[in-house]
Motif scaffolding. Structure first.
Motif, PDB file in Angstrom:
ATOM      1  N   LYS A 107      13.159   8.076  -0.212  1.00  0.00           N
ATOM      2  CA  LYS A 107      12.831   6.659  -0.179  1.00  0.00           C
ATOM      3  C   LYS A 107      11.792   6.439   0.904  1.00  0.00           C
ATOM      4  O   LYS A 107      11.609   7.289   1.789  1.00  0.00           O
ATOM      5  N   ALA A 108      11.113   5.301   0.822  1.00  0.00           N
ATOM      6  CA  ALA A 108      10.090   4.960   1.809  1.00  0.00           C
ATOM      7  C   ALA A 108       9.858   3.463   1.771  1.00  0.00           C
ATOM      8  O   ALA A 108      10.166   2.798   0.772  1.00  0.00           O
ATOM      9  N   THR A 109       9.299   2.923   2.847  1.00  0.00           N
ATOM     10  CA  THR A 109       8.928   1.510   2.868  1.00  0.00           C
ATOM     11  C   THR A 109       7.541   1.366   2.229  1.00  0.00           C
ATOM     12  O   THR A 109       6.806   2.353   2.065  1.00  0.00           O
ATOM     13  N   VAL A 110       7.178   0.142   1.909  1.00  0.00           N
ATOM     14  CA  VAL A 110       5.851  -0.119   1.349  1.00  0.00           C
ATOM     15  C   VAL A 110       4.789   0.319   2.357  1.00  0.00           C
ATOM     16  O   VAL A 110       3.781   0.926   1.978  1.00  0.00           O
ATOM     17  N   GLY A 111       5.006   0.042   3.623  1.00  0.00           N
ATOM     18  CA  GLY A 111       4.050   0.447   4.654  1.00  0.00           C
ATOM     19  C   GLY A 111       3.869   1.953   4.715  1.00  0.00           C
ATOM     20  O   GLY A 111       2.746   2.453   4.852  1.00  0.00           O
ATOM     21  N   GLU A 112       4.964   2.683   4.627  1.00  0.00           N
ATOM     22  CA  GLU A 112       4.882   4.149   4.630  1.00  0.00           C
ATOM     23  C   GLU A 112       4.123   4.659   3.412  1.00  0.00           C
ATOM     24  O   GLU A 112       3.315   5.593   3.511  1.00  0.00           O
ATOM     25  N   LEU A 113       4.347   4.012   2.262  1.00  0.00           N
ATOM     26  CA  LEU A 113       3.644   4.420   1.050  1.00  0.00           C
ATOM     27  C   LEU A 113       2.160   4.063   1.125  1.00  0.00           C
ATOM     28  O   LEU A 113       1.318   4.820   0.642  1.00  0.00           O
ATOM     29  N   ALA A 114       1.843   2.936   1.738  1.00  0.00           N
ATOM     30  CA  ALA A 114       0.436   2.556   1.940  1.00  0.00           C
ATOM     31  C   ALA A 114      -0.252   3.607   2.811  1.00  0.00           C
ATOM     32  O   ALA A 114      -1.374   4.044   2.507  1.00  0.00           O
ATOM     33  N   ASP A 115       0.412   4.030   3.885  1.00  0.00           N
ATOM     34  CA  ASP A 115      -0.142   5.083   4.748  1.00  0.00           C
ATOM     35  C   ASP A 115      -0.324   6.377   3.978  1.00  0.00           C
ATOM     36  O   ASP A 115      -1.351   7.049   4.098  1.00  0.00           O
ATOM     37  N   PHE A 116       0.666   6.734   3.174  1.00  0.00           N
ATOM     38  CA  PHE A 116       0.597   7.970   2.399  1.00  0.00           C
ATOM     39  C   PHE A 116      -0.605   7.959   1.456  1.00  0.00           C
ATOM     40  O   PHE A 116      -1.308   8.960   1.319  1.00  0.00           O
ATOM     41  N   LEU A 117      -0.861   6.813   0.803  1.00  0.00           N
ATOM     42  CA  LEU A 117      -1.977   6.709  -0.136  1.00  0.00           C
ATOM     43  C   LEU A 117      -3.307   6.409   0.556  1.00  0.00           C
ATOM     44  O   LEU A 117      -4.348   6.418  -0.091  1.00  0.00           O
ATOM     45  N   SER A 118      -3.248   6.083   1.846  1.00  0.00           N
ATOM     46  CA  SER A 118      -4.438   5.667   2.601  1.00  0.00           C
ATOM     47  C   SER A 118      -5.063   4.413   1.994  1.00  0.00           C
ATOM     48  O   SER A 118      -6.270   4.334   1.785  1.00  0.00           O
ATOM     49  N   VAL A 119      -4.198   3.447   1.699  1.00  0.00           N
ATOM     50  CA  VAL A 119      -4.641   2.156   1.168  1.00  0.00           C
ATOM     51  C   VAL A 119      -3.973   1.048   1.972  1.00  0.00           C
ATOM     52  O   VAL A 119      -3.046   1.301   2.741  1.00  0.00           O
ATOM     53  N   GLY A 120      -4.425  -0.173   1.766  1.00  0.00           N
ATOM     54  CA  GLY A 120      -3.821  -1.306   2.445  1.00  0.00           C
ATOM     55  C   GLY A 120      -2.438  -1.622   1.892  1.00  0.00           C
ATOM     56  O   GLY A 120      -2.076  -1.202   0.782  1.00  0.00           O
ATOM     57  N   HIS A 121      -1.681  -2.390   2.666  1.00  0.00           N
ATOM     58  CA  HIS A 121      -0.324  -2.795   2.289  1.00  0.00           C
ATOM     59  C   HIS A 121      -0.331  -3.525   0.942  1.00  0.00           C
ATOM     60  O   HIS A 121       0.515  -3.266   0.073  1.00  0.00           O
ATOM     61  N   ASN A 122      -1.287  -4.456   0.740  1.00  0.00           N
ATOM     62  CA  ASN A 122      -1.335  -5.220  -0.510  1.00  0.00           C
ATOM     63  C   ASN A 122      -1.612  -4.334  -1.718  1.00  0.00           C
ATOM     64  O   ASN A 122      -1.022  -4.528  -2.787  1.00  0.00           O
ATOM     65  N   THR A 123      -2.505  -3.366  -1.546  1.00  0.00           N
ATOM     66  CA  THR A 123      -2.812  -2.446  -2.648  1.00  0.00           C
ATOM     67  C   THR A 123      -1.585  -1.614  -3.003  1.00  0.00           C
ATOM     68  O   THR A 123      -1.251  -1.453  -4.186  1.00  0.00           O
ATOM     69  N   ALA A 124      -0.911  -1.100  -1.990  1.00  0.00           N
ATOM     70  CA  ALA A 124       0.311  -0.322  -2.237  1.00  0.00           C
ATOM     71  C   ALA A 124       1.359  -1.188  -2.913  1.00  0.00           C
ATOM     72  O   ALA A 124       2.025  -0.748  -3.859  1.00  0.00           O
ATOM     73  N   SER A 125       1.489  -2.437  -2.469  1.00  0.00           N
ATOM     74  CA  SER A 125       2.458  -3.361  -3.078  1.00  0.00           C
ATOM     75  C   SER A 125       2.180  -3.564  -4.556  1.00  0.00           C
ATOM     76  O   SER A 125       3.112  -3.621  -5.368  1.00  0.00           O
ATOM     77  N   GLU A 126       0.909  -3.675  -4.916  1.00  0.00           N
ATOM     78  CA  GLU A 126       0.541  -3.851  -6.335  1.00  0.00           C
ATOM     79  C   GLU A 126       0.907  -2.621  -7.155  1.00  0.00           C
ATOM     80  O   GLU A 126       1.439  -2.736  -8.254  1.00  0.00           O
ATOM     81  N   HIS A 127       0.610  -1.439  -6.625  1.00  0.00           N
ATOM     82  CA  HIS A 127       0.984  -0.193  -7.329  1.00  0.00           C
ATOM     83  C   HIS A 127       2.499  -0.153  -7.525  1.00  0.00           C
ATOM     84  O   HIS A 127       2.988   0.143  -8.622  1.00  0.00           O
ATOM     85  N   ILE A 128       3.223  -0.432  -6.474  1.00  0.00           N
ATOM     86  CA  ILE A 128       4.690  -0.385  -6.508  1.00  0.00           C
ATOM     87  C   ILE A 128       5.236  -1.412  -7.487  1.00  0.00           C
ATOM     88  O   ILE A 128       6.144  -1.101  -8.280  1.00  0.00           O
ATOM     89  N   LYS A 129       4.682  -2.606  -7.464  1.00  0.00           N
ATOM     90  CA  LYS A 129       5.128  -3.674  -8.375  1.00  0.00           C
ATOM     91  C   LYS A 129       5.007  -3.234  -9.835  1.00  0.00           C
ATOM     92  O   LYS A 129       5.921  -3.419 -10.635  1.00  0.00           O
ATOM     93  N   ARG A 130       3.870  -2.618 -10.184  1.00  0.00           N
ATOM     94  CA  ARG A 130       3.669  -2.163 -11.570  1.00  0.00           C
ATOM     95  C   ARG A 130       4.683  -1.077 -11.949  1.00  0.00           C
ATOM     96  O   ARG A 130       5.189  -1.041 -13.071  1.00  0.00           O
ATOM     97  N   LEU A 131       4.977  -0.186 -11.003  1.00  0.00           N
ATOM     98  CA  LEU A 131       5.924   0.890 -11.291  1.00  0.00           C
ATOM     99  C   LEU A 131       7.359   0.371 -11.375  1.00  0.00           C
ATOM    100  O   LEU A 131       8.169   0.893 -12.150  1.00  0.00           O
ATOM    101  N   ILE A 132       7.666  -0.672 -10.616  1.00  0.00           N
ATOM    102  CA  ILE A 132       8.983  -1.315 -10.726  1.00  0.00           C
ATOM    103  C   ILE A 132       9.113  -1.988 -12.090  1.00  0.00           C
ATOM    104  O   ILE A 132      10.148  -1.870 -12.753  1.00  0.00           O
ATOM    105  N   GLU A 133       8.047  -2.660 -12.535  1.00  0.00           N
ATOM    106  CA  GLU A 133       8.058  -3.321 -13.849  1.00  0.00           C
ATOM    107  C   GLU A 133       8.284  -2.325 -14.980  1.00  0.00           C
ATOM    108  O   GLU A 133       8.910  -2.647 -15.983  1.00  0.00           O
ATOM    109  N   LYS A 134       7.786  -1.108 -14.826  1.00  0.00           N
ATOM    110  CA  LYS A 134       7.982  -0.065 -15.842  1.00  0.00           C
ATOM    111  C   LYS A 134       9.356   0.588 -15.733  1.00  0.00           C
ATOM    112  O   LYS A 134       9.729   1.390 -16.573  1.00  0.00           O
ATOM    113  N   GLY A 135      10.076   0.278 -14.644  1.00  0.00           N
ATOM    114  CA  GLY A 135      11.399   0.861 -14.445  1.00  0.00           C
ATOM    115  C   GLY A 135      11.382   2.212 -13.779  1.00  0.00           C
ATOM    116  O   GLY A 135      12.388   2.922 -13.766  1.00  0.00           O
TER     117      GLY A 135
END
Length: 141
Positions: A44-72
């Protein structure tokens, strides 16, 4: 290792994956695969940790995560210790999509291994176990 050896290994790796991957049926981005892989390895990881991992901003990571949550494929959960902290975790469905989009086709691989001698199959398994071990050690740095 000399450069030609690393280039040969990379070419073998590319050839193996090209010929033995599953046919992809899901529309999934490279970033999504990276997120799923990271969560599969880390748990598991926080959105901030995932943003750091992808080297993107928090909002961009949140959008990626949101789409993947919607897909289940991902889910959010609150920390039991601090309810203000929210973690992201891969779901069983996400693990299936990840496997199908990153691993080798088990049936094709089994067919190939069945054609090899026991010694050849053992050698391949041993060599890949060494490469896996060293790759894991390399990512510790």
């Amino acid at each position: 290792m000399d450069k030609p050896s690393s280039q040969r290994i990379n070419q073998y790796w590319t050839d193996i994956y090209y010929h033995l991957h599953y046919r992809h049926t899901e529309q999934i981005s490279h970033q999504a695969i990276r997120l799923l892989q990271h969560l599969d390895f880390q748990g598991k990881a926080t959105v901030g940790e995932l943003a750091d991992f992808l080297s993107v901003g928090h909002n961009t990571a949140s959008e990626h995560i949101k789409r993947l949550i919607e897909k289940g494929w991902l889910k959010k959960l609150r920390s039991a210790e601090d309810e203000r902290r929210v973690f992201v975790e891969i779901t069983a469905s996400g693990k299936g999509v990840l496997q199908y989009n990153t691993q080798l086709n088990e049936e094709k691989l089994a067919t190939i291994l069945a054609r090899l001698t026991e010694e050849e199959a053992a050698t391949i398994g041993y060599a890949l176990s060494i490469l896996s071990r060293e790759a894991q050690a390399c990512s510790q740095f």
